[in-house]
Design a protein around this motif. Sequence first.
Motif, short mmCIF file in Angstrom:
data_model
loop_
_atom_site.label_atom_id
_atom_site.label_comp_id
_atom_site.label_asym_id
_atom_site.label_seq_id
_atom_site.Cartn_x
_atom_site.Cartn_y
_atom_site.Cartn_z
N ASP A 77 5.94 -3.80 -2.51
CA ASP A 77 5.12 -3.12 -3.51
C ASP A 77 4.05 -2.19 -2.96
N SER A 78 3.69 -2.35 -1.70
CA SER A 78 2.68 -1.45 -1.12
C SER A 78 2.85 -1.42 0.40
N PRO A 79 3.99 -0.88 0.89
CA PRO A 79 4.28 -0.96 2.32
C PRO A 79 3.24 -0.31 3.22
N ASP A 80 2.46 0.65 2.68
CA ASP A 80 1.41 1.27 3.50
C ASP A 80 0.36 0.25 3.95
N VAL A 105 3.46 6.43 1.73
CA VAL A 105 4.17 5.91 0.56
C VAL A 105 3.18 5.86 -0.58
N VAL A 106 3.60 6.35 -1.74
CA VAL A 106 2.67 6.45 -2.85
C VAL A 106 2.64 5.12 -3.60
N PRO A 107 1.48 4.46 -3.66
CA PRO A 107 1.43 3.16 -4.34
C PRO A 107 1.75 3.32 -5.82
N PHE A 108 2.27 2.30 -6.40
CA PHE A 108 2.52 2.24 -7.85
C PHE A 108 3.41 3.39 -8.33
N PHE A 153 6.98 4.78 13.92
CA PHE A 153 6.72 3.63 13.05
C PHE A 153 5.83 2.63 13.79
N ALA A 154 4.87 2.04 13.09
CA ALA A 154 4.03 1.01 13.72
C ALA A 154 3.58 0.01 12.66
N VAL A 155 3.49 -1.26 13.06
CA VAL A 155 2.93 -2.30 12.18
C VAL A 155 1.41 -2.27 12.36
N VAL A 167 -4.14 -6.60 8.01
CA VAL A 167 -3.85 -6.22 6.63
C VAL A 167 -5.16 -6.21 5.85
N ASP A 168 -5.36 -5.18 5.05
CA ASP A 168 -6.56 -5.06 4.22
C ASP A 168 -6.52 -6.17 3.15
N ALA A 169 -7.34 -7.21 3.35
CA ALA A 169 -7.27 -8.39 2.48
C ALA A 169 -7.64 -8.05 1.04
#
Length: 307
Positions: free
Chosen positions: A166-169, A179-182, A270-272, A276-278
């Motif tokens: 749902d929000s891969p960014d 990637v555009v959310p929503f 590509f990078a992980v 993650v923004d909690a």
Amino acid sequence: MKENRMNVAAHHWWPLALAEEVSAEKPLGVRCAGRELVLFRDQGGVARSLEDRCAHRRAPLSLGKIMPGGLLACPYHGWRYEGATGRCRMIPNLSAQEIVPAIYRVENFAVIERGGLVFVWAGAVDEAHERGLPPSGLLEGFSTAPHRGSTLLTIGQKDFVTALLDSPDLLFRLDDVAVVPFHPHGDPSINGGVLAVERAADFALALAARGQALADYPFRLRISAVLGTGTARLDLTTEAGAQVFSVLVASAPAADSVTAVHWRATAAGFAVRDRVDAAALLALVPQAAAAWRGPAAFHHSLEAPST
Ligand code: FES
């Protein structure tokens, strides 16, 4: 509660390493759903997995050595274990006439290599079946993909898959693409044990400069995730359908709130993300992930064939 989570985790094939990380030279210790496992290759090059705890005095076998005959030797007193069965086949101070009792063994786990990943069935080896493995189409083209990596993220594995869908960014960076959310294209679909959803994507700098989403996005990101484990393929295409980039993202629950991530990509860029923004994760409203977690998906995960 913890017992239930362990049982659910046990009935899946978890991707626990890149194929290159499992060698005949040095054992690799990994964690899956709180269990300590060791991975190595035997003399035939076959990937094996054992409980990472010697049957003698519980020393971690991942600190041991792989012997020339392919047995894994404990680092403490040198008991040697066979990868295919978990049986101890040799104890250094026994005479040639003495036989190692069959009860001297550690738990062994079923292992399958596909798409350049090493999958381990986390439950009893005689309960392993191929259902639930990623279908071949999802893994196609990745076994020799030149760009790859492994990392640990402080996030629960189900939350990881939720963000991926749902929000891969929140999880990844892809050079110059946002990637555009929503902004999904259509509803998620479930087919052959895989949930797929398409999302709009734009040039990252252009999107930032505009400060808002526009309708004419030049890219589409198709995300296909296996029901149950969430092993996923991300395909970036132009709006006309030309392939730009593909990445295979494999995640597994190392422990509560820790996810092990392994990825293979067809191109650089590509990078992980390191973390993650909690707050953004908390604010995320699952859409595709709701379908991935829902009762229909659960039914498919039980019924879907593996290919
Ligand atoms: S602890 Fe492994 S051989 Fe003794």
